[in-house]
Design a protein around this motif. Structure first.
Motif, mmCIF file in Angstrom:
data_model
loop_
_atom_site.group_PDB
_atom_site.id
_atom_site.type_symbol
_atom_site.label_atom_id
_atom_site.label_comp_id
_atom_site.label_asym_id
_atom_site.label_seq_id
_atom_site.Cartn_x
_atom_site.Cartn_y
_atom_site.Cartn_z
ATOM 1 N N SER A 64 29.419 61.873 17.495
ATOM 2 C CA SER A 64 31.130 61.882 17.459
ATOM 3 C C SER A 64 31.546 61.484 15.940
ATOM 4 N N PRO A 65 30.913 60.607 15.204
ATOM 5 C CA PRO A 65 31.279 60.457 13.827
ATOM 6 C C PRO A 65 31.358 61.700 12.872
ATOM 7 N N TRP A 66 30.555 62.652 13.125
ATOM 8 C CA TRP A 66 30.375 63.899 12.349
ATOM 9 C C TRP A 66 31.693 64.715 12.615
ATOM 10 N N GLN A 67 32.386 64.570 13.884
ATOM 11 C CA GLN A 67 33.180 65.489 14.476
ATOM 12 C C GLN A 67 34.719 65.283 13.846
ATOM 13 N N GLN A 68 34.990 65.631 12.538
ATOM 14 C CA GLN A 68 36.377 65.112 12.036
ATOM 15 C C GLN A 68 36.851 66.142 10.992
ATOM 16 N N TRP A 69 38.415 66.143 11.168
ATOM 17 C CA TRP A 69 39.137 67.172 10.136
ATOM 18 C C TRP A 69 38.508 68.657 10.410
ATOM 19 N N ASP A 70 37.978 69.021 9.109
ATOM 20 C CA ASP A 70 37.950 70.663 9.045
ATOM 21 C C ASP A 70 36.823 71.071 10.048
ATOM 22 N N TRP A 71 35.926 69.994 10.745
ATOM 23 C CA TRP A 71 34.877 70.481 11.856
ATOM 24 C C TRP A 71 35.504 71.238 12.872
ATOM 25 N N TRP A 72 36.845 70.696 13.239
ATOM 26 C CA TRP A 72 37.377 71.169 14.391
ATOM 27 C C TRP A 72 37.889 72.928 14.263
ATOM 28 N N HIS A 73 38.259 73.103 12.949
ATOM 29 C CA HIS A 73 38.745 74.469 12.562
ATOM 30 C C HIS A 73 37.316 75.240 12.703
ATOM 31 N N TYR A 74 36.198 74.822 12.095
ATOM 32 C CA TYR A 74 35.197 75.701 12.204
ATOM 33 C C TYR A 74 34.536 76.018 13.565
ATOM 34 N N LEU A 75 34.683 74.697 14.596
ATOM 35 C CA LEU A 75 34.308 74.724 15.781
ATOM 36 C C LEU A 75 35.071 75.946 16.469
ATOM 37 N N HIS A 76 36.425 75.743 16.492
ATOM 38 C CA HIS A 76 37.311 76.502 17.268
ATOM 39 C C HIS A 76 37.254 78.028 16.713
ATOM 40 N N ILE A 77 36.901 78.341 15.472
ATOM 41 C CA ILE A 77 36.759 79.830 15.238
ATOM 42 C C ILE A 77 35.429 80.057 15.613
ATOM 43 N N ALA A 78 34.355 79.333 15.792
ATOM 44 C CA ALA A 78 32.988 79.874 16.355
ATOM 45 C C ALA A 78 32.926 80.052 17.753
#
Length: 400
Positions: free
Chosen positions: A70-84
């Motif tokens: 969970s500490p690594w799932q921050q900010w821009d990560w969510w954009h990359y995840l949603h796109i992928a």
């Protein structure tokens, strides 16, 4: 019994480029030392992330730590995840939808890699961490070899990587962000260009252009390096390869136009979501100064803008050093990067972008080889800053 004579060395004509592979399959002792340093710093970062789970839970009364990743799932990560996971325009949504997240501002290279790795690693965050871990290892190997190519000291590679891995924003190399993947493509591309292997440089740069727009600045530097070093027809026959990297942004623009009717959809998403419309450099400095010191924002954001104000002059100094040393291709790369970062409404992510400035890390290593106290001073200042930025990011606060 006769003894055969040893084979005679083959003389290479002066001026002939010796084409070595960008990466040898077997790392030499210097490479292994760099990889060992890389692994040790990964242990340090993951130990910090583990401590953050226990010390800074989202709920101050929690009796159990947060999930491991969970500490690594921050900010821009969510954009990359949603796109992928969902694509760029799921369910006919897009810029015309209220509350749109402007995800088309993020290039497809990292999300595509994330989706591919997820086919093998089911956990999305674990897949992102794995990409950055492997890509970071490739990047530090390439950076060390670039340093050894430029600097005569046998310790140049290890020292350059030490400066790089302990830089204030080094946490982003381990996060599910684009920095590690971009460097894993851009640095070998630059290394291949130094060895005049232009097809390899062009292919790697093409992939880098799919990860970050900074790849276009790398392409400009490669073209200038080619013009300055090409000798004879054999070299000039490789010139068409340097058109290849432009294919990545062209294809992405074509895709966005087909979906949105806007060839400049990427730029417009940047403007809507991150205020990256054009402003004069002095206006960008003024807006950032106001955000940093005029108590307009919470202290955490203000401190990060203060870091932006320190990083931009550092980049200008680096540019001046490169120009003075007549290192024109690297100067072009840094100059274009500074222009792009320094002409928005305010500075955003300039400290994080220093990770992509490989001439900075080789330059610091060169300086420290002449003046040993530079390394000591750097470590005493950079290590606490790197820890502070890591904790800031891992606890979900803005860190650039």
């Amino acid at each position: 019994m006769s003894v055969s004579a040893p084979p005679r060395a083959v003389e290479v004509p002066r001026g002939t480029a010796v084409r070595r592979p960008v990466f040898a399959w077997r790392p030499d002792p210097a490479d292994r030392e760099v990889l060992w340093l890389y692994l040790l710093t990964r242990v340090g970062l993951w130990t910090t992330a583990g401590a953050v789970r226990w010390l800074f839970p989202a709920d101050g009364r929690a009796r159990k730590p947060a999930a491991f990743l969970s500490p690594w799932q921050q900010w821009d990560w969510w954009h990359y995840l949603h796109i992928a996971r969902d694509g760029y325009f799921p369910g006919q949504t897009g810029p015309w939808t209220a509350g749109w997240d402007n995800r088309e501002a993020f290039l497809p290279g990292f999300p595509l890699a994330l989706r591919a790795v997820h086919a093998v690693v089911p956990h999305w965050a674990a897949a992102g961490a794995l990409i950055s871990f492997v890509a970071g290892g490739v990047a530090v190997l390439a950076l060390a070899r670039i340093a050894r190519h430029r600097l005569p000291d046998p310790d140049a590679g290890r020292r350059t990587v030490l400066f790089f891995l302990l830089s204030p924003c080094a946490v982003f190399l381990a996060a599910g962000y684009t920095e590690a993947l971009f460097l894993a493509l851009a640095l070998p591309a630059w290394l291949a260009a130094q060895r005049r292997n232009w097809p390899a440089a062009a292919i790697l740069a093409c992939l880098a252009c799919s990860v970050r727009v900074t790849g276009l600045f790398l392409l400009a530097a490669l073209v200038l390096l080619f013009v300055l070093t090409a000798r004879g027809r054999r070299d000039w026959r490789a010139a068409p390869w340097l058109c290849l990297p432009a294919l990545s942004p062209a294809l992405y623009s074509w895709y966005l136009e087909a979906r949105t009717g806007d060839w400049m959809a990427w730029k417009h998403a940047q403007e809507r979501g991150w205020y990256r419309d054009f402003h004069a450099p002095w206006d960008a400095w003024s807006h950032t100064w106001d955000a940093a010191f005029h108590h307009l924002h919470p202290t955490g954001y203000a401190l990060m803008w203060q870091a932006e104000l320190l990083a931009m002059p550092a980049g200008v100094v680096l540019l001046m050093v490169l120009v003075r040393g007549r290192r024109w291709p690297e100067a072009l790369y840094i100059g274009l990067t500074l222009w792009a970062l320094g002409t928005s409404y305010w500075y955003t992510s300039v400290p994080r972008s220093t990770l992509l400035w490989w001439p900075l890390w080789t330059g610091l290593a060169s300086w420290s080889l002449r003046r040993p106290r530079v390394l000591t001073g750097y470590l005493c200042v950079a290590a606490p800053l790197a820890t502070t930025v890591a904790i800031t990011f891992l606890t979900g606060r803005w860190a650039g």
